[in-house]
Write an enzyme that holds these catalytic residues in place. Sequence first.
Site: not given
Length: 367
Positions: A263, A265, A300
């Site tokens: 994804n 991240h 993040c």
Amino acid sequence: MLKLSCNVTDHIHNLFSNSRRIFVPVHRQTRPISCFQLKKEPLRAILSADHGNSSVRVADTVSGTSPADRLRFGRLMEDGFSYKEKFIVRSYEVGINKTATIETIANLLQEVACNHVQNVGFSTDGFATTLTMRKLHLIWVTARMHIEIYKYPAWSDVVEIETWCQSEGRIGTRRDWILKDCATGEVIGRATSKWVMMNQDTRRLQRVTDEVRDEYLVFCPPEPRLAFPEENNSSLKKIPKLEDPAQYSMLGLKPRRADLDMNQHVNNVTYIGWVLESIPQEIIDTHELKVITLDYRRECQQDDIVDSLTTSETPNEVVSKLTGTNGSTTSSKREHNESHFLHILRLSENGQEINRGRTQWRKKSSR
């Protein structure tokens, strides 16, 4: 001696007898062929008959299942809603306590969840994306994770994990797990999680549409089923914000390339390791993690730098009596032997929250 099963020789005969090609006879040395009865699965063999540029092949003559499906120790249950899979704990998955780490447990939870949705036909291009989700560039992201471990499996132990998912209002979905020791059938852990939908292009959260909900609800139990059925269980406890100054900290944590998932991240399991980085060493030496709850507030990226902060949860903030998963009441003596902490992960640059957490630790038992 070349050995082919009777099933394969029959396939070869049918292939050549039904073919419209004209084959030029080629004189070859006669070789003996013996047939034998197969005890398990028919032989999956490949045979080539070459003449010039032509080639005839017989392959994978039995089933359409993939090698991955044949190697997995997982299956859908009879109700069609839950999925079970067995895992052996490997040497590189254990930590200093000679048992599986909490990161190992979290990775297994993610693995069995992905295998479940792949088994029922969801895409492997992303975590459990439906046809409509792929058209709209939507993905699932973790909003909350709660894991309770009653007994950690050791190296070479076999763990059976059962999982299922269900709708969680209009904003997402819920997934639960139950972990058992295969040797004894003992429940050694439970977990629950909440997932929300994000647009992969804008990175913004999005409500679950009726079209997407209809695609996955057919695989959810018609009646609610919860790994933690009690109304006052600790998985529902709100995590307060940790105020400055924190008692313990680990600053300047940087994501590795290996921490990123499909994804684009940092994967949710990485946050667990970051939270534990700021736990005081004396707790690590004398206790083991019993419960961890994480609220994911922001994704993040690889270039972010993260600070991990931890503070002891005061006795007044800790609920002294909770109804356990077996209906018993937690004793105050047992609470006295446990330590509780609040956690926060935030960006070093601007202090924005990435994650809030709570952990509960028990005294290590002698093994």
